[in-house]
Structure formats: C-alpha cells, structure tokens
Write an enzyme that holds these catalytic residues in place. Structure first.
Site, PDB file in Angstrom:
ATOM      1  N   VAL A  21     -11.065 -38.014 -43.258  1.00 45.94           N
ATOM      2  CA  VAL A  21     -10.357 -39.203 -42.753  1.00 45.94           C
ATOM      3  C   VAL A  21     -11.306 -40.399 -42.627  1.00 45.94           C
ATOM      4  O   VAL A  21     -10.976 -41.519 -43.055  1.00 45.94           O
ATOM      5  CB  VAL A  21      -9.685 -38.896 -41.392  1.00 45.94           C
ATOM      6  CG1 VAL A  21      -8.858 -40.083 -40.935  1.00 45.94           C
ATOM      7  CG2 VAL A  21      -8.792 -37.657 -41.489  1.00 45.94           C
ATOM      8  N   LYS A  68      -5.112 -34.959 -32.805  1.00 43.80           N
ATOM      9  CA  LYS A  68      -3.942 -34.456 -32.051  1.00 43.80           C
ATOM     10  C   LYS A  68      -4.336 -33.454 -30.973  1.00 43.80           C
ATOM     11  O   LYS A  68      -3.714 -33.393 -29.921  1.00 43.80           O
ATOM     12  CB  LYS A  68      -2.910 -33.828 -32.990  1.00 43.80           C
ATOM     13  CG  LYS A  68      -3.435 -32.717 -33.882  1.00 43.80           C
ATOM     14  CD  LYS A  68      -3.550 -33.178 -35.300  1.00 43.80           C
ATOM     15  CE  LYS A  68      -4.284 -32.194 -36.161  1.00 43.80           C
ATOM     16  NZ  LYS A  68      -4.373 -32.572 -37.560  1.00 43.80           N
ATOM     17  N   GLY A  98       0.442 -37.103 -40.424  1.00 46.45           N
ATOM     18  CA  GLY A  98      -0.410 -37.825 -41.383  1.00 46.45           C
ATOM     19  C   GLY A  98       0.058 -39.235 -41.701  1.00 46.45           C
ATOM     20  O   GLY A  98       0.061 -40.112 -40.841  1.00 46.45           O
ATOM     21  N   GLU A 139      -7.140 -25.257 -41.874  1.00 47.40           N
ATOM     22  CA  GLU A 139      -8.169 -25.720 -40.946  1.00 47.40           C
ATOM     23  C   GLU A 139      -9.302 -24.695 -40.911  1.00 47.40           C
ATOM     24  O   GLU A 139      -9.111 -23.529 -41.269  1.00 47.40           O
ATOM     25  CB  GLU A 139      -7.571 -25.836 -39.535  1.00 47.40           C
ATOM     26  CG  GLU A 139      -6.383 -26.774 -39.412  1.00 47.40           C
ATOM     27  CD  GLU A 139      -6.761 -28.224 -39.155  1.00 47.40           C
ATOM     28  OE1 GLU A 139      -7.927 -28.489 -38.829  1.00 47.40           O
ATOM     29  OE2 GLU A 139      -5.876 -29.082 -39.290  1.00 47.40           O
ATOM     30  N   LYS A 182       1.340 -31.736 -32.286  1.00 45.08           N
ATOM     31  CA  LYS A 182       2.054 -32.939 -32.774  1.00 45.08           C
ATOM     32  C   LYS A 182       3.410 -33.072 -32.083  1.00 45.08           C
ATOM     33  O   LYS A 182       3.816 -34.170 -31.681  1.00 45.08           O
ATOM     34  CB  LYS A 182       2.221 -32.844 -34.296  1.00 45.08           C
ATOM     35  CG  LYS A 182       0.882 -32.830 -35.034  1.00 45.08           C
ATOM     36  CD  LYS A 182       1.047 -32.441 -36.497  1.00 45.08           C
ATOM     37  CE  LYS A 182      -0.296 -32.355 -37.198  1.00 45.08           C
ATOM     38  NZ  LYS A 182      -0.241 -31.744 -38.532  1.00 45.08           N
TER      39      LYS A 182
END
Ligand code: NAP
Ligand code: HSE
Length: 428
Positions: free
Chosen positions: A15, A107, A136, A192, A207
């Site tokens: 990111v 998050k 996202g 992940e 989320k």
C-alpha cells in the site's frame, strides 16, 4: 503559493509504495483538485536498503515510525504498516498527540482501538480517516458517512475478504478441495502472513465492525461479531448448494434489531442469480440498505496496491480540501455502546447430513425438525453406494435457536452420521 499538504508515510509495502506512486504520477491532478500541492516529507519502513522499485530519494527517512509521526514538517500521518498493536498503535497515538491528522488502512488497529483513537483525535481537533481499511478500493466508508447520511441504515452486508471469495469460487470452478485451493492461494501470495486472519473470517469481521459503527452510530465492537470462517466448507457443500440454486459466500451482515446489534461474519448461501451470488474471485461487494435509499450495491477490488492506495488518497484529498469529518460519521463521544445480540432474525437454512441408510431414518430427521417447529421447504437424497446417504434439506424460515434444538435432536436420533452442516440462507 498555497501551503502544501505534507505527508509522512509509515510503511512502504504494497500500500505504501502504491501511495508514493500515485503522488508522483498524479501530482498536478491532486493539486488541481485540492487547490494545494500534496507532497511527501518523510517515509519510514523497517529496512532502509530494501529495493522497493520506486524513487524515494526526495524524502527524508525515519527508522522509527513514532519519530516520523511527530515531525514538524508533516501535517498528515499515513499509517500503512499494519498490526493492531506495537508501532502502528504507538505511532498513531503519537501523531494525534503531536496534532497531526491520520489516514490509515489498518482495519485491525481501528476495529480494536478505533473508539479510543477517535475520541483522542476529536479532543485534539484532528481527524482519523480509514477508507482503505474496508473493502480496499470501494469507497464504502464515504458512501455510508456522506452519501447515505440522511438515511436510517437498516442493514449492511457484504463480501469483504477477497481471499475467501477467491478460494470459494476457485473451488467451484476447478472442482478442487478446500485444502488444495488454500495451498494454491497461499503460494500465490493471496493470503495474509497469518492466513487465519483471512479464512477464519477475522479480517472481514474487522471490516464489518467498522461499517457497523458508522451505520448504526455505535461504538466499534469487534468482539461482538459472531464469527465463523470458511475452513469447514467442502467441495460437496459448494456443488450441492449450486444444485439447489445457491452460492456459498463468506458474508458479513450487521443489523440493529429491537434486541440489539447483530453482527455476524459466516459462510452463507445466497441465490446464484443475485449480485452477491455472481461475485467472482478476489472482488468485494458491499450492500447498504437505508430507509430512504432502499438498497445500493458497491462492487470493486478489495485489495492490492492500486485500489488500496486509491482509497488512502481519497482520504488525503478530503483533508487537503479542508473536509473534516468525524471518524465514525458522528462525534466519537456520541456513539452509543450497543447491546450485542445473537443473530435472531429468522432465515431459511441449508442442511447437509449423512443418514444411515435404513428404514425410518429420514422420518426421524423430519420428526426432529417438526418438533423444533421447523418446516421443510425442499429436500434431496443423492444416489449413494455405501451405508450412508447424503441428504440435503432446505428449510423454511426459522431461528438459530430452533435450528440448534433440531441439530441437538439429530444426534439423539442415532441415524445421522457425523456432524450435519447447517448454513444460513441470506435474503438479499
Ligand atoms: P506490507 O506489504 O506487509 O507492508 C508493511 C510495511 O510496513 C512494510 O514496508 C514494512 O517495512 C513496514 N513496517 C512493518 N513494521 C514496521 C515497523 N515496526 N516500523 C516501520 N515500518 C514497519 O503490508 P501492506 O499490504 O502494504 O498493508 C499495510 C496496511 O494496509 C495493513 O494494515 C493492511 O491490513 C492494510 N491493507 C492492505 C491491503 C492490501 O491489499 N495489501 C488492503 C487493505 C488494507 P519493510 O518493507 O521494511 O519490511
Ligand atoms: N486479506 C484481505 C482480503 C486483504 O483478502 O481481502 C485486504 O484487506
């Protein structure tokens, strides 16, 4: 010249690098839209020498994200490191104390510490924004906080973990087992570092908890999410659900009822012709329902460099334009503590079980359902070669409590082999 908005970016992974690329490529466009340059003052990551395939030479380097967060030459601390504790939390708190606004994609941090962080930020007159933390690239936080601000929100639901949707759709398309597709997804880097965050439903539940807070004006309460991952879903479930006209999705649903706030993240069946049923691969979809708007459906990429950085930049641009919104859509101090309620809204259920193939077995199961007040809508028994027969039942609407009673009775019948699978069918 108008004062630039100066960023400090902590985290230069997927990111962080995406944010740097957008700022370098779209500098003129960002300035034209916000009326001021958006610039990076300094960056931080663990390794200074790692090749990140992006030019960082114009920015100062900080080894310590807390030092970055408190630098005089930054206005906004952008936290894209991850983790609910440690450096992400320390640096975010330090940034607020130092009078910086915060933009975060994290998050886990916000689902656990969001209330305290939002209160601290608002007391200090700062904002925390987190569009990238949920679904996202889909601007769902904006949709709820801004576009739907005039609605009483009645329900929020969606597929918010791309990796799980990839696994479920790939199992169906390729006819592969959960284990085979899990290994494949892991090798492709879709999961992940701790895959349980994805397949255990934890990431998606983070989320959902964040969206619930905005939707219902309640303090974010991740611990209250009823949670079940996709690890028990078999290729047989997927095939047989398809046979009955359904797809299996890891679905988050949040709604406020007279009993309290229901939040659950669990495998659900949805009609195969519905927008959620049609969702393929790593794409996310969020369905928002409000008293005035009725229903809106948002669909898009839930992860990856470009989409996630795009969402971060949306928040940065709001700050550059002088837009100051409360973290959860209303002042944090006014958010109520919701009473957590177990999902009680009745729904039809899909049941799959192996029945001993002997006279009266099916009748015993039907009797157990009847005793619990559950009515059968559809039923199917498959051709079989061994001593047990695969049986599918779709019930009419019933409650989780009645279903639990029936499942307990199934065990006492002595004709159900192993544990039956029960999956809720969600109306959309
Ligand atoms: P990532 O690729 O693993 O990058 C994490 C970055 O943080 C790395 O640059 C790492 O440094 C740095 N970092 C970690 N610990 C640090 C520390 N103690 N001090 C300084 N830097 C540290 O992670 P990512 O995928 O970019 O995700 C970042 C955040 O965005 C997470 O909260 C994630 O949940 C969220 N998010 C990600 C996506 C996605 O698609 N990737 C989507 C939505 C939200 P090194 O590079 O030197 O190791
Ligand atoms: N692991 C997450 C997913 C990444 O698969 O959706 C984005 O939060």
């Amino acid at each position: 010249m108008t004062e630039p908005l100066r960023l400090g970016i902590a985290g230069l992974g997927t990111v962080g690098v995406g944010i740097v690329r957008i700022i370098q490529k779209n500098a003129a466009l960002l300035e034209a839209r916000s009326g001021r340059p958006v610039v990076i003052s300094a960056v931080s990551a663990r390794s200074r020498t790692k090749n990140r395939d992006v030019n960082l030479s114009d920015y100062d380097w900080e080894d310590d994200p807390v030092m970055l967060a408190t630098r005089e030459d930054i206005d906004v601390f952008v936290e894209v490191m991850g983790g609910s504790e440690g450096p992400a939390k320390d640096a975010t708190e330090a940034a607020i104390r130092a009078g910086k606004d915060v933009v975060s994609a994290n998050k886990a941090l916000l689902a656990i510490h969001g209330q305290a962080l939002a209160e601290a930020a608002e007391e200090a007159g700062r904002v925390i924004r987190f569009e990238a933390a949920v679904a996202g690239g889909i601007p769902v936080v904006k949709a709820l906080t801004e576009g739907l601000a005039g609605n009483e929100i009645t329900r929020v639901m969606g597929v918010m973990n791309g990796s799980c949707n990839y696994i479920l759709t790939r199992m169906e398309d390729a006819g592969l087992s959960y284990e085979a597709v899990f290994d494949e997804a892991n090798q492709l880097g879709y999961l992940e570092a701790d895959p349980e965050l994805d397949v255990g439903g934890i990431d998606a539940a983070h989320k959902l908890a964040l969206l619930s807070s905005i939707a219902f004006g309640t303090q974010v309460d991740f611990d209250a999410v009823e949670l079940e991952g996709i690890g028990a879903i078999t290729i047989d479930d997927i095939r047989q659900a398809a046979d009955m006209g359904f797809k299996i999705k890891l679905l988050g649903v949040a709604q406020l009822t007279g009993r309290g706030l229901e939040q659950r993240m669990s495998p659900c069946l949805v009609p195969d012709t519905s927008p959620l049923g049609q969702l393929q691969g790593g794409t996310n979809m969020v369905v928002l329902e409000g008293d005035a708007v009725s229903q809106i459906v948002l669909r898009g990429p839930g992860a990856g460099e470009g989409p996630t950085a795009s969402a971060v930049m949306g928040d940065v641009m709001d700050i550059a334009r002088g837009m100051r919104l409360s973290t959860f859509g209303q002042p944090a101090k006014t958010l109520r503590k919701a009473r957590a309620a177990r999902a009680a809204v009745p729904a039809p259920y899909y049941l799959r079980m192996q029945l001993l193939d002997k006279p009266g077995a099916l009748a015993k199961v039907a009797h157990a359902l009847g005793e619990a007040g559950i009515s059968i809508n559809r039923m199917r028994q498959y051709e079989h070669g061994d001593a047990t027969a695969p049986v599918l039942i779709v019930t009419h609407k019933t409650t989780q409590t009645a279903l639990d009673e029936a499942l307990a009775d199934f065990r006492a019948t002595g004709v159900v082999s192993g544990d039956p699978v029960a999956i809720r069918i969600e109306a959309i």
